[in-house]
Design a protein around this motif. Structure first.
Motif, PDB file in Angstrom:
ATOM      1  N   ALA A  89       0.831  -1.204   0.000  1.00 28.76           N
ATOM      2  CA  ALA A  89       0.000   0.000   0.000  1.00 28.76           C
ATOM      3  C   ALA A  89       0.865   1.253   0.000  1.00 28.76           C
ATOM      4  O   ALA A  89       0.549   2.249  -0.655  1.00 28.76           O
ATOM      5  N   ALA A  90       1.970   1.205   0.734  1.00 28.99           N
ATOM      6  CA  ALA A  90       2.888   2.347   0.768  1.00 28.99           C
ATOM      7  C   ALA A  90       3.545   2.550  -0.592  1.00 28.99           C
ATOM      8  O   ALA A  90       3.793   3.686  -1.014  1.00 28.99           O
ATOM      9  N   ASP A  91       3.823   1.456  -1.291  1.00 34.11           N
ATOM     10  CA  ASP A  91       4.461   1.551  -2.603  1.00 34.11           C
ATOM     11  C   ASP A  91       3.497   2.073  -3.667  1.00 34.11           C
ATOM     12  O   ASP A  91       3.934   2.634  -4.683  1.00 34.11           O
ATOM     13  N   ALA A  92       2.201   1.862  -3.464  1.00 30.12           N
ATOM     14  CA  ALA A  92       1.201   2.271  -4.467  1.00 30.12           C
ATOM     15  C   ALA A  92       0.025   2.947  -3.766  1.00 30.12           C
ATOM     16  O   ALA A  92      -1.079   2.408  -3.714  1.00 30.12           O
ATOM     17  N   PRO A  93       0.226   4.146  -3.208  1.00 28.26           N
ATOM     18  CA  PRO A  93      -0.820   4.783  -2.401  1.00 28.26           C
ATOM     19  C   PRO A  93      -2.067   5.192  -3.178  1.00 28.26           C
ATOM     20  O   PRO A  93      -3.133   5.331  -2.591  1.00 28.26           O
ATOM     21  N   LEU A  94      -1.955   5.370  -4.486  1.00 28.54           N
ATOM     22  CA  LEU A  94      -3.123   5.792  -5.261  1.00 28.54           C
ATOM     23  C   LEU A  94      -4.239   4.758  -5.194  1.00 28.54           C
ATOM     24  O   LEU A  94      -5.419   5.098  -5.134  1.00 28.54           O
ATOM     25  N   MET A  95      -3.876   3.474  -5.184  1.00 34.72           N
ATOM     26  CA  MET A  95      -4.896   2.437  -5.119  1.00 34.72           C
ATOM     27  C   MET A  95      -5.610   2.478  -3.779  1.00 34.72           C
ATOM     28  O   MET A  95      -6.808   2.229  -3.696  1.00 34.72           O
ATOM     29  N   GLY A  96      -4.886   2.828  -2.730  1.00 39.52           N
ATOM     30  CA  GLY A  96      -5.513   2.963  -1.422  1.00 39.52           C
ATOM     31  C   GLY A  96      -6.589   4.034  -1.441  1.00 39.52           C
ATOM     32  O   GLY A  96      -7.655   3.883  -0.830  1.00 39.52           O
ATOM     33  N   ARG A  97      -6.339   5.111  -2.156  1.00 36.42           N
ATOM     34  CA  ARG A  97      -7.329   6.183  -2.246  1.00 36.42           C
ATOM     35  C   ARG A  97      -8.545   5.745  -3.051  1.00 36.42           C
ATOM     36  O   ARG A  97      -9.676   6.135  -2.743  1.00 36.42           O
ATOM     37  N   VAL A  98      -8.316   4.946  -4.081  1.00 35.44           N
ATOM     38  CA  VAL A  98      -9.452   4.416  -4.844  1.00 35.44           C
ATOM     39  C   VAL A  98     -10.312   3.531  -3.942  1.00 35.44           C
ATOM     40  O   VAL A  98     -11.550   3.608  -3.962  1.00 35.44           O
ATOM     41  N   PHE A  99      -9.666   2.684  -3.125  1.00 33.50           N
ATOM     42  CA  PHE A  99     -10.408   1.852  -2.181  1.00 33.50           C
ATOM     43  C   PHE A  99     -11.276   2.707  -1.276  1.00 33.50           C
ATOM     44  O   PHE A  99     -12.455   2.417  -1.064  1.00 33.50           O
ATOM     45  N   PRO A 152      -8.052  -0.491   7.766  1.00 34.36           N
ATOM     46  CA  PRO A 152      -7.908   0.951   8.039  1.00 34.36           C
ATOM     47  C   PRO A 152      -6.502   1.430   8.375  1.00 34.36           C
ATOM     48  O   PRO A 152      -6.161   2.570   8.011  1.00 34.36           O
ATOM     49  N   PRO A 153      -5.633   0.626   9.042  1.00 33.59           N
ATOM     50  CA  PRO A 153      -4.278   1.137   9.294  1.00 33.59           C
ATOM     51  C   PRO A 153      -3.489   1.492   8.033  1.00 33.59           C
ATOM     52  O   PRO A 153      -2.462   2.159   8.117  1.00 33.59           O
ATOM     53  N   ILE A 154      -3.986   1.066   6.857  1.00 35.10           N
ATOM     54  CA  ILE A 154      -3.339   1.463   5.604  1.00 35.10           C
ATOM     55  C   ILE A 154      -3.243   2.978   5.510  1.00 35.10           C
ATOM     56  O   ILE A 154      -2.306   3.529   4.914  1.00 35.10           O
ATOM     57  N   SER A 155      -4.222   3.672   6.114  1.00 36.12           N
ATOM     58  CA  SER A 155      -4.202   5.130   6.044  1.00 36.12           C
ATOM     59  C   SER A 155      -2.904   5.694   6.607  1.00 36.12           C
ATOM     60  O   SER A 155      -2.444   6.762   6.197  1.00 36.12           O
ATOM     61  N   GLY A 156      -2.288   4.969   7.548  1.00 32.97           N
ATOM     62  CA  GLY A 156      -1.009   5.396   8.091  1.00 32.97           C
ATOM     63  C   GLY A 156       0.109   5.337   7.077  1.00 32.97           C
ATOM     64  O   GLY A 156       1.152   5.983   7.246  1.00 32.97           O
ATOM     65  N   MET A 157      -0.111   4.587   5.996  1.00 35.49           N
ATOM     66  CA  MET A 157       0.887   4.472   4.946  1.00 35.49           C
ATOM     67  C   MET A 157       0.606   5.403   3.771  1.00 35.49           C
ATOM     68  O   MET A 157       1.531   5.825   3.080  1.00 35.49           O
ATOM     69  N   VAL A 158      -0.673   5.744   3.518  1.00 34.82           N
ATOM     70  CA  VAL A 158      -1.011   6.446   2.278  1.00 34.82           C
ATOM     71  C   VAL A 158      -1.545   7.853   2.479  1.00 34.82           C
ATOM     72  O   VAL A 158      -1.523   8.653   1.536  1.00 34.82           O
ATOM     73  N   GLU A 159      -2.047   8.183   3.665  1.00 31.65           N
ATOM     74  CA  GLU A 159      -2.600   9.524   3.886  1.00 31.65           C
ATOM     75  C   GLU A 159      -1.484  10.473   4.311  1.00 31.65           C
ATOM     76  O   GLU A 159      -1.374  10.871   5.472  1.00 31.65           O
ATOM     77  N   VAL A 160      -0.659  10.840   3.353  1.00 32.53           N
ATOM     78  CA  VAL A 160       0.555  11.605   3.638  1.00 32.53           C
ATOM     79  C   VAL A 160       0.273  12.984   4.238  1.00 32.53           C
ATOM     80  O   VAL A 160       0.901  13.365   5.228  1.00 32.53           O
ATOM     81  N   PRO A 161      -0.647  13.798   3.692  1.00 32.67           N
ATOM     82  CA  PRO A 161      -0.876  15.116   4.293  1.00 32.67           C
ATOM     83  C   PRO A 161      -1.289  15.038   5.761  1.00 32.67           C
ATOM     84  O   PRO A 161      -0.812  15.819   6.590  1.00 32.67           O
TER      85      PRO A 161
END
Length: 202
Positions: A89-99, A152-161
């Protein structure tokens, strides 16, 4: 980058930023640098293009996530799988946002994600979880609770702002630090799952 891969990558960027409903055919064509009927001509519809984008992204992102040594202890195997999931998820954060965009909508797109990716992944985890429950190392947990404990902890990897506002230093975005964060999150989640003082099924 081959033309098809470039188109799918830019499509992912558009859907991640705008969401499906706000990514009009005209706007997609503009961002892809193609004619306004390109998507219909090449893919048949915007919905079919979305599926092609998601399948391209998730196929690469999930490759190897479940390829963890099956001889490992079940708890350790689960930790390694979740670590790989967070790292991808950290390597491809855009997919996390699509989810995130799709999880709140009852749609054919959610059906596609569930049937092709979510359900098969959960089914792969089930045997190890069943053994942990049977051995008393893990309390019985409904599948919907298990899913929302892990994802949900994926947000810790992809929600950079947001992470920056919470004090995450810039150095935390190096590959080594992202791996360390993924491992810490996975350990935290698995330790919580193995805390057998929780209530049973509901």
């Amino acid at each position: 980058m081959p033309e098809e891969e470039s188109i799918l990558t830019r499509g992912l960027e558009a859907f991640a930023e705008l969401g499906y409903d706000h990514a009009s055919a005209r706007e997609l064509a503009r961002r892809l640098g193609v004619s306004h009927n390109f998507i219909n001509d090449r893919y048949g519809s915007k919905a079919a293009f979305w599926r092609a984008v998601v399948d391209h992204a998730l196929g690469a992102q999930l490759a190897g996530v479940l390829d963890v040594d099956p001889s490992a202890d079940d708890a350790e195997w689960l930790r390694r799988v979740i670590t790989a999931f967070y790292r991808s998820a950290a390597d491809a954060p855009l997919m996390g946002r699509v989810f995130v965009n799709e999880f709140t909508q009852d749609s054919e797109r959610l059906d596609h994600l569930y049937e092709n990716y979510i359900a098969p992944t959960l089914q792969a985890l089930t045997p190890a979880i069943d053994r942990l429950v049977a051995s008393g190392r893990m309390a019985p947990i409904p599948m919907h609770v298990l899913f929302f404990a892990i994802v949900p902890p994926i947000s810790g990897m992809v929600e950079v702002p947001l992470a920056r506002r919470l004090g995450r230093p810039e150095a935390a975005y190096s590959p080594e630090q992202l791996t360390a964060t993924a491992e810490s999150l996975a350990t935290l989640v698995v330790n919580g799952l193995l805390a057998t003082g929780t209530t049973g099924r509901s």
